[in-house]
Design a protein around this motif. Sequence first.
Motif, PDB file in Angstrom:
ATOM      1  N   UNK A   1      54.897 -64.160  30.906  1.00  0.00           N
ATOM      2  CA  UNK A   1      55.351 -64.471  32.251  1.00  0.00           C
ATOM      3  C   UNK A   1      56.527 -63.568  32.624  1.00  0.00           C
ATOM      4  N   UNK A   2      57.499 -63.443  31.697  1.00  0.00           N
ATOM      5  CA  UNK A   2      58.664 -62.604  31.982  1.00  0.00           C
ATOM      6  C   UNK A   2      58.243 -61.156  32.191  1.00  0.00           C
ATOM      7  N   UNK A   3      57.298 -60.680  31.345  1.00  0.00           N
ATOM      8  CA  UNK A   3      56.867 -59.287  31.463  1.00  0.00           C
ATOM      9  C   UNK A   3      56.204 -59.033  32.810  1.00  0.00           C
ATOM     10  N   UNK A   4      55.442 -60.023  33.316  1.00  0.00           N
ATOM     11  CA  UNK A   4      54.811 -59.806  34.627  1.00  0.00           C
ATOM     12  C   UNK A   4      55.862 -59.665  35.726  1.00  0.00           C
ATOM     13  N   UNK A   5      56.989 -60.347  35.553  1.00  0.00           N
ATOM     14  CA  UNK A   5      58.013 -60.259  36.589  1.00  0.00           C
ATOM     15  C   UNK A   5      58.783 -58.944  36.535  1.00  0.00           C
TER      16      UNK A   5
ATOM     17  N   UNK B   1      51.719 -50.742  36.822  1.00  0.00           N
ATOM     18  CA  UNK B   1      50.576 -51.607  37.101  1.00  0.00           C
ATOM     19  C   UNK B   1      49.776 -51.917  35.841  1.00  0.00           C
ATOM     20  N   UNK B   2      49.639 -50.936  34.956  1.00  0.00           N
ATOM     21  CA  UNK B   2      48.884 -51.221  33.738  1.00  0.00           C
ATOM     22  C   UNK B   2      49.654 -52.183  32.848  1.00  0.00           C
ATOM     23  N   UNK B   3      50.978 -52.019  32.873  1.00  0.00           N
ATOM     24  CA  UNK B   3      51.821 -52.938  32.121  1.00  0.00           C
ATOM     25  C   UNK B   3      51.675 -54.354  32.654  1.00  0.00           C
ATOM     26  N   UNK B   4      51.496 -54.456  33.956  1.00  0.00           N
ATOM     27  CA  UNK B   4      51.276 -55.772  34.556  1.00  0.00           C
ATOM     28  C   UNK B   4      49.995 -56.379  34.005  1.00  0.00           C
ATOM     29  N   UNK B   5      48.969 -55.530  33.853  1.00  0.00           N
ATOM     30  CA  UNK B   5      47.714 -56.000  33.269  1.00  0.00           C
ATOM     31  C   UNK B   5      47.937 -56.509  31.852  1.00  0.00           C
ATOM     32  N   UNK B   6      48.696 -55.739  31.060  1.00  0.00           N
ATOM     33  CA  UNK B   6      48.949 -56.150  29.677  1.00  0.00           C
ATOM     34  C   UNK B   6      49.745 -57.455  29.653  1.00  0.00           C
ATOM     35  N   UNK B   7      50.728 -57.565  30.563  1.00  0.00           N
ATOM     36  CA  UNK B   7      51.530 -58.794  30.623  1.00  0.00           C
ATOM     37  C   UNK B   7      50.648 -59.979  30.977  1.00  0.00           C
ATOM     38  N   UNK B   8      49.751 -59.788  31.940  1.00  0.00           N
ATOM     39  CA  UNK B   8      48.817 -60.851  32.311  1.00  0.00           C
ATOM     40  C   UNK B   8      47.991 -61.269  31.107  1.00  0.00           C
TER      41      UNK B   8
ATOM     42  N   UNK C   1      38.697 -63.889  32.595  1.00  0.00           N
ATOM     43  CA  UNK C   1      38.177 -62.611  32.092  1.00  0.00           C
ATOM     44  C   UNK C   1      37.568 -61.792  33.208  1.00  0.00           C
ATOM     45  N   UNK C   2      36.860 -62.458  34.105  1.00  0.00           N
ATOM     46  CA  UNK C   2      36.275 -61.722  35.231  1.00  0.00           C
ATOM     47  C   UNK C   2      37.392 -61.107  36.066  1.00  0.00           C
ATOM     48  N   UNK C   3      38.471 -61.890  36.281  1.00  0.00           N
ATOM     49  CA  UNK C   3      39.590 -61.351  37.049  1.00  0.00           C
ATOM     50  C   UNK C   3      40.201 -60.154  36.338  1.00  0.00           C
ATOM     51  N   UNK C   4      40.353 -60.251  35.016  1.00  0.00           N
ATOM     52  CA  UNK C   4      40.940 -59.135  34.266  1.00  0.00           C
ATOM     53  C   UNK C   4      40.065 -57.896  34.361  1.00  0.00           C
ATOM     54  N   UNK C   5      38.746 -58.105  34.251  1.00  0.00           N
ATOM     55  CA  UNK C   5      37.833 -56.964  34.349  1.00  0.00           C
ATOM     56  C   UNK C   5      37.955 -56.294  35.713  1.00  0.00           C
ATOM     57  N   UNK C   6      38.036 -57.131  36.754  1.00  0.00           N
ATOM     58  CA  UNK C   6      38.210 -56.563  38.097  1.00  0.00           C
ATOM     59  C   UNK C   6      39.518 -55.781  38.180  1.00  0.00           C
TER      60      UNK C   6
ATOM     61  N   UNK D   1      42.553 -64.733  42.425  1.00  0.00           N
ATOM     62  CA  UNK D   1      41.903 -65.592  41.432  1.00  0.00           C
ATOM     63  C   UNK D   1      42.968 -66.282  40.585  1.00  0.00           C
ATOM     64  N   UNK D   2      43.971 -65.501  40.182  1.00  0.00           N
ATOM     65  CA  UNK D   2      45.015 -66.093  39.334  1.00  0.00           C
ATOM     66  C   UNK D   2      45.863 -67.078  40.118  1.00  0.00           C
ATOM     67  N   UNK D   3      46.101 -66.778  41.402  1.00  0.00           N
ATOM     68  CA  UNK D   3      46.973 -67.638  42.191  1.00  0.00           C
ATOM     69  C   UNK D   3      46.232 -68.860  42.706  1.00  0.00           C
ATOM     70  N   UNK D   4      44.911 -68.817  42.730  1.00  0.00           N
ATOM     71  CA  UNK D   4      44.154 -69.949  43.240  1.00  0.00           C
ATOM     72  C   UNK D   4      44.059 -69.974  44.759  1.00  0.00           C
ATOM     73  N   UNK D   5      43.812 -68.803  45.346  1.00  0.00           N
ATOM     74  CA  UNK D   5      43.637 -68.746  46.801  1.00  0.00           C
ATOM     75  C   UNK D   5      42.243 -69.227  47.182  1.00  0.00           C
ATOM     76  N   UNK D   6      42.101 -69.742  48.423  1.00  0.00           N
ATOM     77  CA  UNK D   6      40.771 -69.998  48.943  1.00  0.00           C
ATOM     78  C   UNK D   6      40.063 -68.664  49.094  1.00  0.00           C
TER      79      UNK D   6
END
Lengths: 509, 141
Positions: free
Chosen positions: A120-124, A129-136, A167-172, A217-222
């Motif tokens: 969570x801290x790493x995402x903040x 951007x790739x680091x954000x992926x790794x943090x996620x 996983x689908x979100x990560x792949x996207x 997807x991660x945030x849970x949007x409509x």
Amino acid sequence: MSALVPLPVIVPLLAAALSVLLGRYRALQRVVSIVALTGVFGVSIALLIGADDDGIIVHRAGGWDAPLGITLAVDRLAGLMLVVSSFVLLAVVIFAIGQAGEEQRRVGFHPLYLVLAAGVAASFVTADLFNLFVAFEMMLAASYVLITLGGRPDQVRSGMTYVVISLVASTLFITVLALLYASTGTINMADLAVRLEDVPEGVRAMFAIAMLVVFGIKAGLFPLFFWLPDSYPTAPGPVTAIFAGLLTKVGVYAIMRSQTLLFGTPDWMGTTLLVVAVLTMVVGVLGAIAQDDMKRILAFHIISQIGYMIFGLGLFTVAGVAGAVFYIVHHIIVKTALFLVAGLVSRRAGSNRLSEVGGLVRSAPVIAVLFAVPALSLAGLPPFSGFLAKFALADAGIASSEWIVVGASLAVGLCTLYSMTKIWAGAFWGEAEEAPVREPKNDRRFGAPALMILPTAALALGSIGVSVFAGPLYDVAERAAADLLDEQVYIDAVLGDDATIDVAEGTQP
Amino acid sequence: MTILLALVAAILFGCGSWLLMQRRLTRIIVGIGLLGHGANLLLITSGRSGRAPIIDGGGGYADPLPQALALTAVVITFGVTAFLLALGFRSWQLTQDDRVEDDVEDRIIAARREREAPSGDVDDDPENTFGPDDEPAENPT
């Protein structure tokens, strides 16, 4: 100051390793977790103060300059998120220790929890951007195990949905990264913001939408929220609380960061966000009204609350984004508190079903008070923090003449109040209609062990604190919003003075 | 070469997406695997193809960054897929079936509607039924 930036990531990771080594000694594991998370909380406060005083704090990992090296950056928004998230993480780990549930039975709880905290801290803090992926992935991998901790059939079933959809979100996300890199040759966010300006309008719009979907997807949007109310409630109590409070908000943070920094806030994106926000609010709250289980009601409310944050962001004005930032701070604290109370109710009454619980206001008045404060706050009644957050958003909406969205948000607020009173009437007043599935536990005066009451009370007080110190907090949120909407601030800070250096001959030989 | 790689990635994405729509977990896992391969391939394609790896021998060299990124992504996909397999095995242990079932609460709400208006169409497959709330029902087999 810049040496502090990696600490919120590194400290929990090292503590997780230590915690694995200390697997046999439960007491030591607990000490390690609490010390590490307290340390992170302290560092986060220092970072927020530093970022508020002197602007964005940048750390270049390994001394490599941006955009070649990995850059970590803490601006006001990231600092604020770090402070709130570490506070909540600390409170929930104490609750977990007091609960005598999965935390005691599984050696893996503490290491996983710490890895989650690091993710969570790493995402903040990441500016890459790739680091954000790794943090996620760090955060999600830990959450996959935490959500199925116990291995009960219902957990396995809902955990499967959660893992597959993540996983689908990560792949996207990887796909978007690949396309971004192919078209710009960089993945540093500040560098991307500069280079995306040269990319044709249509391609940019595609990237903006794709990233909205990935983080949505991660945030849970409509309409991407369907997995959330299904999977969150089955996890162990404290785990649900931290997921509900934090994980979706990491998605919202990523949406805020990417939409403001990378794509220059075009009008059509604002409209899209507002439409999505209204649908998210309305559908979430309608879903909540239909439910009978306390945790599920609260889980649907996460969705409707996410709508409010996106509403603030979609205005793309300083007031709107500031309202959204304020709303996130309020929401993380309140939502976690409510889920902890749901854990208390489930323990005290043996069930979370409104039809099986009743009369708690007489048998456990402390729990009733602990529920009332965050519940009224969530519904947006004055003088609680939710009222101020909603007021800020509505005010910003009126300033931008978005009448429909403001009207919808107020109507959703009423529905929220309705479903909170439904919980109140079902669980705290009245009698249980059916016998609960499990034996109720009653210990001592407060209706639960002190270590469970204490963190819940701390969070309830935290939400009152948000409304008491609303003035200074809103000022910070406003400055954070101003920074967010002026992407040049972030770009200058991250790329440094030599922003014009020619990158990577290998990229475009 | 880029066209070929893009084509392969497209096929992988297509097959993976189709498998994701299935109800059986084993197919979903294979689908996730294919999707992951497609995405990683796309990541590799995002650099220039057809050059020597990192040696600087006159004609320039291939961009090492996408390869590093792909390597990281491969490792992550691998780890998570392993976890998903373990989860699938656990599911099979518990229910002797690897179908992904409907949401329990949704079924309860649907059943409630069924009771109130008995013409509804509700899935009452006994294999899909858990007990109320947190307590699992006995294993159907």
